[in-house]
Enzyme design. Structure first.
Site, mmCIF file in Angstrom:
data_model
loop_
_atom_site.group_PDB
_atom_site.id
_atom_site.type_symbol
_atom_site.label_atom_id
_atom_site.label_comp_id
_atom_site.label_asym_id
_atom_site.label_seq_id
_atom_site.Cartn_x
_atom_site.Cartn_y
_atom_site.Cartn_z
ATOM 1 N N ASP A 179 0.841 -1.195 0.000
ATOM 2 C CA ASP A 179 0.000 0.000 0.000
ATOM 3 C C ASP A 179 0.884 1.255 0.000
ATOM 4 O OD1 ASP A 179 -2.760 1.096 0.371
ATOM 5 O OD2 ASP A 179 -1.887 1.907 2.200
ATOM 6 N N GLU B 206 13.556 -15.301 -1.364
ATOM 7 C CA GLU B 206 13.785 -16.559 -0.630
ATOM 8 C C GLU B 206 12.574 -17.476 -0.707
ATOM 9 O OE1 GLU B 206 14.905 -16.301 3.546
ATOM 10 O OE2 GLU B 206 15.897 -14.383 3.112
#
Ligand code: NOJ
Ligand code: CA
Length: 524
Positions: A205, A262
């Site tokens: 956001d 990751e």
């Protein structure tokens, strides 16, 4: 997990779907959509053919800005469910090959967040510096001329300490201080918390506004500022050189990118930059994987504006783009583009044009039903923002009847009942329905060859009512005018998708009905 197209990341060639959780599906009759409600509709989403959903905030919140005011980043508001419900949703979604992205709100917290509550105890609080505080100007007024995106000054006085705190949105949404390494660490933990629970990415956001000017300098004023004018007008009275789009935010995105990589998670931003170069600077490739381009939500139905909105960012960002014609913040596109079937046809044509451009299209819930804005009578308005965002946030119409299958209780937001033929039940598996047109479009897109390395070649000559481009073996064409049009398009290819009224007139010519659109594939 779901199919991967080609060797790139899983979102290349994918299509997303935004769920505004409050209004999607209510499982317990309290009138508020929730996580279990979403879980009950996973089959609908899979059948529609989307690859991932982005769910708007579900964290504990006083709901001053309907959840974009977060009081705890690592929990679920009881109105939306529990962490166990969330885990169940992830497991079920993944089992069906659907990925889940969550909304991260790092620019500001709620004023009810324990960090801010502690900060309010005074300048010695350990959490004071989690937020942006400043002494009053020499005249006792706000420290600088920054204004809130929702209108009015971006500063609120804390009477107890005599200092002001900064908020780019409501006073109930104090901005976090991204120059404080502790804030950076907190969010590393927050990202990992959700990634460990299995989320497939984040929509950030207000990405781009995180870090503020280190000296909190006033913005140059470029027009008269009227504090009670409309919020857009207020915003445009300043050159926002010091409050938003500071390059230092990029360090944060690089850090998050490393974490997301990751987990093979998709990091995308609400990157509200109206200039394509500004957007490219915000999403240069080593930070967020992608950023939304907002022009399709702003253009009028004008062929030149449309052409520009579609072409402008493509060469600069390529697969780093995200496209949407609607969201929970703006009127639905069919309403903006003329209302009724006219607006629906235009919105579908725009979605066809978007579907094969580089980047990831994201449908807003109900777009696949051709929904126009719901009508919220003046007395029922709930949104705190002056422009009013209630119309695009009314409950999803699943089936005819009271509550339209969204709830068996009273919906949290009152709106006039939808017509029966607007509902999912009336449209799913009905040939010719808006839902079928969208499902067919998504299926056609999925079956196209991998386009990732194919450049976009605009083939419409830059004038006339038709917009068209080629990408490898694929040609996409739309007639933006209200009259049938003959386009010079080689029709030796197979029609992978067409709206009604698109026919091969003769060799080399395609006749396209008003607001019609098609995807053609040339055999290799
Ligand atoms: C963008 C969100 O989409 C909007 O709904 C919200 O009000 C602001 N950011 C503030 O968080
Ligand atoms: Ca509920």
């Amino acid at each position: 997990m779901a199919r991967r197209q080609g060797p790139g990341p899983w979102w290349h060639g994918a299509i997303g779907y935004q769920i505004y959780i409050r209004s999607f599906a209510d499982s317990n009759a309290d009138g508020i959509g929730d996580l279990t409600g979403i879980r009950g509709r996973l089959g609908y989403l899979v059948d529609l053919g989307v690859d991932f959903v982005w769910i708007t905030p579900f964290y504990p919140s006083p709901m001053a800005d309907w959840g974009y005011d977060v009081a705890d980043y690592c929990d679920i508001d009881p109105r939306f469910g529990t962490l166990a419900d969330f885990d169940d949703l992830i497991v079920d979604a993944h089992r069906r090959g659907l990925r889940i992205l969550v909304d991260l709100v790092p620019n500001h917290s709620s004023d009810a967040h324990p960090w801010f509550q502690d900060a309010l105890t005074g300048p010695d609080s350990d959490y004071r510096d989690y937020y942006v505080w400043a002494d009053p100007d020499s005249d006792g007024g706000p420290p600088n001329n920054w204004i809130a995106y929702f209108g009015g000054p971006a500063w609120t006085l804390d009477q107890a300490s005599g200092q002001y705190y900064m908020h780019l949105f409501l006073p109930e949404q104090p901005d976090l201080n991204w120059r404080n390494p502790s804030v950076v660490d907190e969010f590393d933990r927050i990202l990992r918390f959700w990634l460990e629970r299995g989320v497939d990415g984040f929509r950030i956001d207000v990405a781009g506004a995180l870090v503020k000017d280190d000296r909190l300098r006033s913005n140059p004023q470029v027009g008269p500022w009227d504090p009670i004018a409309g919020r857009a007008k207020q915003w445009l009275a300043f050159d926002h050189r010091h409050d938003v789009f500071q390059p230092e935010s990029h360090q944060v995105f690089r850090r998050w990118r490393a974490i997301c990589d990751e987990y093979d998670a998709y990091l995308l931003g609400e990157t509200y930059h109206r200039d394509p170069q500004g957007l490219a600077d915000l999403v240069p490739g080593d930070g967020m994987h992608g950023g939304f381009w907002f022009e399709p939500m702003h253009v009028d139905w004008d062929v030149d504006e449309l052409r520009r909105a579609l072409a402008a960012p493509v060469d600069l960002l390529g697969e780093r783009l995200l496209w949407a014609t609607g969201s929970h913040d703006v009127p639905r596109s069919p309403s903006r583009f003329g209302g009724g079937d006219l607006g629906r046809e235009r919105t579908l044509a725009l979605n066809v044009l978007i579907s094969c451009l580089p980047g990831v299209p994201v449908l807003y819930q109900g777009e696949e039903l051709g929904l126009v804005d719901g009508r919220v009578p003046p007395g029922a308005v709930l949104d705190p923002v002056e422009s009013g965002r209630d119309g695009c946030r009314t409950p999803m119409p699943w089936e005819p009847g009271p509550g339209t299958g969204f709830t068996t209780g009273e919906p949290w937001l009152y709106s006039d009942r939808r017509a029966d033929d607007e509902t999912a039940q009336a449209q799913v598996n009905r040939p010719g329905s808006w839902h079928s047109r969208y499902t067919d479009l998504l299926a056609a897109r999925r079956d196209l060859p991998d386009l990732v390395n194919e450049p976009v070649v605009w083939t419409d000559g830059g004038d006339g009512p038709v917009i068209s481009y080629r990408r490898g073996p694929v040609t996409v064409v739309a007639n933006t005018s209200g009259h049938a049009h003959q386009a010079e398009i080689p029709v030796d290819g197979a029609v992978a998708y067409a709206t009604p009224g698109v026919v091969a007139a003769d060799a080399g010519h395609l006749s396209i009905a008003a607001h019609g659109a098609a995807i053609l594939v040339t055999p290799s």
